[in-house]
Design a protein around this motif. Structure first.
Motif, PDB file in Angstrom:
ATOM      1  N   GLY A   1       0.861  -1.168   0.000  1.00  0.00           N
ATOM      2  CA  GLY A   1       0.000   0.000   0.000  1.00  0.00           C
ATOM      3  C   GLY A   1       0.902   1.223   0.000  1.00  0.00           C
ATOM      4  N   GLY A   2       0.606   2.184   0.893  1.00  0.00           N
ATOM      5  CA  GLY A   2       1.361   3.434   0.884  1.00  0.00           C
ATOM      6  C   GLY A   2       2.439   3.506   1.955  1.00  0.00           C
ATOM      7  N   VAL A   3       2.150   4.228   3.040  1.00  0.00           N
ATOM      8  CA  VAL A   3       3.197   4.613   3.998  1.00  0.00           C
ATOM      9  C   VAL A   3       3.873   3.404   4.663  1.00  0.00           C
TER      10      VAL A   3
ATOM     11  N   GLY B   1      -5.947   1.209  -6.045  1.00  0.00           N
ATOM     12  CA  GLY B   1      -7.352   1.462  -5.722  1.00  0.00           C
ATOM     13  C   GLY B   1      -7.589   2.811  -5.061  1.00  0.00           C
ATOM     14  N   ASP B   2      -6.516   3.441  -4.547  1.00  0.00           N
ATOM     15  CA  ASP B   2      -6.640   4.770  -3.920  1.00  0.00           C
ATOM     16  C   ASP B   2      -6.488   5.887  -4.942  1.00  0.00           C
ATOM     17  N   ASP B   3      -6.229   5.529  -6.214  1.00  0.00           N
ATOM     18  CA  ASP B   3      -6.002   6.563  -7.244  1.00  0.00           C
ATOM     19  C   ASP B   3      -7.233   7.435  -7.401  1.00  0.00           C
TER      20      ASP B   3
ATOM     21  N   SER C   1      -1.819   9.107  -8.087  1.00  0.00           N
ATOM     22  CA  SER C   1      -1.660   7.702  -7.724  1.00  0.00           C
ATOM     23  C   SER C   1      -0.892   7.657  -6.396  1.00  0.00           C
ATOM     24  N   PRO C   2      -1.593   7.919  -5.274  1.00  0.00           N
ATOM     25  CA  PRO C   2      -0.900   8.171  -4.014  1.00  0.00           C
ATOM     26  C   PRO C   2       0.046   7.059  -3.573  1.00  0.00           C
ATOM     27  N   ASP C   3      -0.382   5.798  -3.649  1.00  0.00           N
ATOM     28  CA  ASP C   3       0.492   4.749  -3.107  1.00  0.00           C
ATOM     29  C   ASP C   3       1.760   4.594  -3.942  1.00  0.00           C
ATOM     30  N   VAL C   4       1.638   4.715  -5.262  1.00  0.00           N
ATOM     31  CA  VAL C   4       2.835   4.646  -6.121  1.00  0.00           C
ATOM     32  C   VAL C   4       3.772   5.803  -5.765  1.00  0.00           C
TER      33      VAL C   4
ATOM     34  N   GLY D   1       4.621  11.243   5.831  1.00  0.00           N
ATOM     35  CA  GLY D   1       4.711   9.960   5.114  1.00  0.00           C
ATOM     36  C   GLY D   1       4.153  10.061   3.710  1.00  0.00           C
ATOM     37  N   TRP D   2       3.618  11.198   3.311  1.00  0.00           N
ATOM     38  CA  TRP D   2       3.145  11.466   1.944  1.00  0.00           C
ATOM     39  C   TRP D   2       3.547  12.909   1.594  1.00  0.00           C
ATOM     40  N   GLY D   3       3.515  13.249   0.325  1.00  0.00           N
ATOM     41  CA  GLY D   3       3.947  14.591  -0.075  1.00  0.00           C
ATOM     42  C   GLY D   3       5.469  14.696  -0.036  1.00  0.00           C
TER      43      GLY D   3
ATOM     44  N   TRP E   1      -9.384  20.160  -0.622  1.00  0.00           N
ATOM     45  CA  TRP E   1      -9.272  19.317   0.568  1.00  0.00           C
ATOM     46  C   TRP E   1      -8.086  18.355   0.480  1.00  0.00           C
ATOM     47  N   PHE E   2      -7.578  18.130  -0.718  1.00  0.00           N
ATOM     48  CA  PHE E   2      -6.441  17.214  -0.895  1.00  0.00           C
ATOM     49  C   PHE E   2      -5.217  18.079  -1.152  1.00  0.00           C
ATOM     50  N   MET E   3      -4.263  18.047  -0.233  1.00  0.00           N
ATOM     51  CA  MET E   3      -3.102  18.933  -0.292  1.00  0.00           C
ATOM     52  C   MET E   3      -2.112  18.464  -1.367  1.00  0.00           C
ATOM     53  N   LEU E   4      -1.947  19.274  -2.384  1.00  0.00           N
ATOM     54  CA  LEU E   4      -0.970  18.937  -3.423  1.00  0.00           C
ATOM     55  C   LEU E   4       0.093  20.031  -3.458  1.00  0.00           C
ATOM     56  N   GLY E   5       1.270  19.695  -2.982  1.00  0.00           N
ATOM     57  CA  GLY E   5       2.378  20.655  -2.982  1.00  0.00           C
ATOM     58  C   GLY E   5       2.853  20.923  -4.406  1.00  0.00           C
TER      59      GLY E   5
ATOM     60  N   LYS F   1       5.902  20.763  -5.824  1.00  0.00           N
ATOM     61  CA  LYS F   1       6.761  19.722  -6.436  1.00  0.00           C
ATOM     62  C   LYS F   1       5.958  18.448  -6.681  1.00  0.00           C
ATOM     63  N   ASP F   2       5.084  18.127  -5.730  1.00  0.00           N
ATOM     64  CA  ASP F   2       4.232  16.946  -5.865  1.00  0.00           C
ATOM     65  C   ASP F   2       3.385  17.067  -7.139  1.00  0.00           C
ATOM     66  N   LEU F   3       2.864  18.280  -7.380  1.00  0.00           N
ATOM     67  CA  LEU F   3       2.040  18.492  -8.580  1.00  0.00           C
ATOM     68  C   LEU F   3       2.785  18.119  -9.859  1.00  0.00           C
TER      69      LEU F   3
ATOM     70  N   HIS G   1     -15.632   7.679  -2.436  1.00  0.00           N
ATOM     71  CA  HIS G   1     -14.283   7.269  -2.824  1.00  0.00           C
ATOM     72  C   HIS G   1     -13.394   7.241  -1.583  1.00  0.00           C
ATOM     73  N   PHE G   2     -12.434   6.316  -1.555  1.00  0.00           N
ATOM     74  CA  PHE G   2     -11.546   6.166  -0.392  1.00  0.00           C
ATOM     75  C   PHE G   2     -10.909   7.494   0.024  1.00  0.00           C
ATOM     76  N   GLN G   3     -10.448   8.304  -0.934  1.00  0.00           N
ATOM     77  CA  GLN G   3      -9.781   9.568  -0.566  1.00  0.00           C
ATOM     78  C   GLN G   3     -10.782  10.560   0.020  1.00  0.00           C
ATOM     79  N   HIS G   4     -12.030  10.530  -0.455  1.00  0.00           N
ATOM     80  CA  HIS G   4     -13.045  11.400   0.157  1.00  0.00           C
ATOM     81  C   HIS G   4     -13.279  10.964   1.603  1.00  0.00           C
ATOM     82  N   PHE G   5     -13.392   9.642   1.794  1.00  0.00           N
ATOM     83  CA  PHE G   5     -13.614   9.110   3.136  1.00  0.00           C
ATOM     84  C   PHE G   5     -12.457   9.478   4.072  1.00  0.00           C
ATOM     85  N   LEU G   6     -11.222   9.209   3.596  1.00  0.00           N
ATOM     86  CA  LEU G   6     -10.049   9.339   4.477  1.00  0.00           C
ATOM     87  C   LEU G   6      -9.628  10.789   4.663  1.00  0.00           C
ATOM     88  N   VAL G   7      -9.465  11.508   3.551  1.00  0.00           N
ATOM     89  CA  VAL G   7      -8.840  12.832   3.626  1.00  0.00           C
ATOM     90  C   VAL G   7      -9.904  13.930   3.772  1.00  0.00           C
ATOM     91  N   ARG G   8     -10.885  13.955   2.858  1.00  0.00           N
ATOM     92  CA  ARG G   8     -11.877  15.044   2.918  1.00  0.00           C
ATOM     93  C   ARG G   8     -12.730  14.938   4.184  1.00  0.00           C
TER      94      ARG G   8
HETATM   95  N1  FO1 Z   1      -3.272  12.362   2.988  1.00  0.00           N
HETATM   96  C1  FO1 Z   1      -3.917  13.225   3.810  1.00  0.00           C
HETATM   97  O1  FO1 Z   1      -4.296  12.839   4.913  1.00  0.00           O
HETATM   98  N2  FO1 Z   1      -4.156  14.519   3.400  1.00  0.00           N
HETATM   99  C2  FO1 Z   1      -3.759  15.001   2.216  1.00  0.00           C
HETATM  100  O2  FO1 Z   1      -4.011  16.163   1.886  1.00  0.00           O
HETATM  101  C3  FO1 Z   1      -3.033  14.103   1.347  1.00  0.00           C
HETATM  102  C4  FO1 Z   1      -2.509  14.526   0.127  1.00  0.00           C
HETATM  103  C5  FO1 Z   1      -1.738  13.632  -0.643  1.00  0.00           C
HETATM  104  C6  FO1 Z   1      -1.139  14.068  -1.821  1.00  0.00           C
HETATM  105  C7  FO1 Z   1      -0.383  13.207  -2.591  1.00  0.00           C
HETATM  106  C8  FO1 Z   1      -0.206  11.884  -2.167  1.00  0.00           C
HETATM  107  O3  FO1 Z   1       0.531  11.057  -2.921  1.00  0.00           O
HETATM  108  C9  FO1 Z   1      -0.796  11.438  -0.999  1.00  0.00           C
HETATM  109  C10 FO1 Z   1      -1.550  12.309  -0.217  1.00  0.00           C
HETATM  110  N3  FO1 Z   1      -2.118  11.886   0.984  1.00  0.00           N
HETATM  111  C11 FO1 Z   1      -2.811  12.776   1.788  1.00  0.00           C
HETATM  112  C12 FO1 Z   1      -1.977  10.513   1.457  1.00  0.00           C
HETATM  113  C13 FO1 Z   1      -2.938   9.529   0.819  1.00  0.00           C
HETATM  114  O4  FO1 Z   1      -4.132  10.060   0.427  1.00  0.00           O
HETATM  115  C14 FO1 Z   1      -3.213   8.283   1.673  1.00  0.00           C
HETATM  116  O5  FO1 Z   1      -2.436   8.204   2.807  1.00  0.00           O
HETATM  117  C15 FO1 Z   1      -2.992   7.051   0.844  1.00  0.00           C
HETATM  118  O6  FO1 Z   1      -3.880   6.982  -0.214  1.00  0.00           O
HETATM  119  C16 FO1 Z   1      -3.147   5.797   1.703  1.00  0.00           C
HETATM  120  O7  FO1 Z   1      -2.222   4.884   1.271  1.00  0.00           O
END
Ligand code: FO1
Length: 314
Positions: free
Chosen positions: A16-18, A43-45, A54-57, A73-75, A95-99, A101-103, A156-163
């Protein structure tokens, strides 16, 4: 000082991600990076601002490239937020923080996809550009989106988790598009040539679970011919990160390494659990899974490398 021997035999890791990114930081200390294939959940894309994200990638890529923001652990570390602030002023979703360089990653990914590049080719290009030798393999080239069912409807997972900050009760999980998705040829090749398969301490339901839900994947693991070793993401009754606890409860599993062992039963040989959870070892062994007890908290690089070494020897 390098304290571990480095193996050259191929290893595949379900990611997964982190949690996966931190595990891979340790694994590259004990396995030659080019021998590691990271099979990554997509699936988190999500598409935001017309960009493919594509956050996990990206979390795995940026962690291995030494670019990740260590606290989050992200960004990206030391990134700025000029674009994000301007988007907010313009009334765009923010609601989704995109820095800034990340952009750049998302802009270039979107541009390459528009010219016909696959997610695998893009991940490889990015890895090469940023000096990452681990093979980064998005799990599929089809669109799969994890949706979380809540009393107010499915999001969507990102709406649930982040938003929505994971506040809603979870009543179900749906990997939308999974029935029509196929694992890529590169993923199958990595799994078939691996001498050992690891399952990172990622969320077994929405990260690893999505990979395992791809057609044919559970059968592959049920008929495995090489050792499959998972690391429990539950330590002392809590999840290392993210909303795993309510997901396990919704799925009817107890919140412990035993619940993780039950989730993976029939698919893994060994489960690495934390020393604080040593009492669960006999019940895990009773399921036919070998419990290995060690420190699984990846505080620093030596701890990550020691965990990876244990997984490689288990
Ligand atoms: N997680 C957050 O909690 N808040 C954010 O604003 C956020 C932005 C973000 C931008 C790029 C990226 O690659 C990941 C980001 N994440 C953010 C983490 C991410 O949404 C989740 O932790 C993963 O999808 C779970 O594996």
């Amino acid at each position: 000082m390098q304290t571990h021997t480095t193996s050259e035999s191929p290893v595949a890791v379900l990611c997964g991600g982190v949690g996966a990114a931190r595990f891979l930081e340790g694994l590259v200390q004990v396995v030659a990076p080019a021998a590691i294939s990271a099979i990554i959940n997509t699936g988190d894309d999500i598409e935001l601002h017309g960009l493919d994200i594509s956050p996990d990638v990206d979390i795995v890529l940026c962690t291995l490239a030494g670019l990740i923001h260590p606290g989050q652990g992200w960004g990206i570390v030391d990134d700025t937020d000029h674009c994000h602030s301007m988007l907010a002023r313009l009334g765009a979703e923010h609601w989704f923080m995109l820095g800034d360089k990340d952009l750049a990653l998302h802009i270039q990914r979107t541009a390459l996809r528009k010219t016909g590049h696959t997610a695998t080719q893009i991940a490889q290009q990015f890895a090469q550009a940023l000096g990452v030798a681990v093979r980064l393999l998005p799990m599929t080239h089809q669109t799969v989106q994890t949706y979380i069912a809540t009393p107010a409807g499915a999001v969507h997972f990102q709406h649930f988790l982040v938003r929505d900050r994971a506040k809603a009760a979870i009543t179900g999980i749906d990997y939308r598009g999974i029935a029509d998705a196929v694992a890529t040829d590169e993923v199958w090749q990595a799994l078939r040539s691996a001498q050992r398969i690891c399952i990172a301490p990622s969320n077994p339901i929405v990260s690893v679970g999505t990979i395992l839900a791809l057609p044919g994947m559970r059968d592959f693991f049920a008929q495995r011919t090489v050792p499959v070793v998972a690391v429990s993401p539950i330590v002392g009754g809590s999840a290392i990160k993210g909303p795993l606890v309510p997901m396990l409860i919704n799925a009817g599993y107890e919140v412990s390494p035993l619940g993780i062992a039950q989730w993976y039963a029939g698919l893994i040989d060994t489960l690495v659990i934390d020393t604080v959870d040593a009492d669960f070892a006999p019940a895990i062994a009773a399921l036919g899974i070998i419990p290995v007890v060690t420190n699984t908290i990846m505080r620093d690089l030596p701890a990550k490398a020691a965990l990876a070494q244990t997984v490689m020897q288990a």
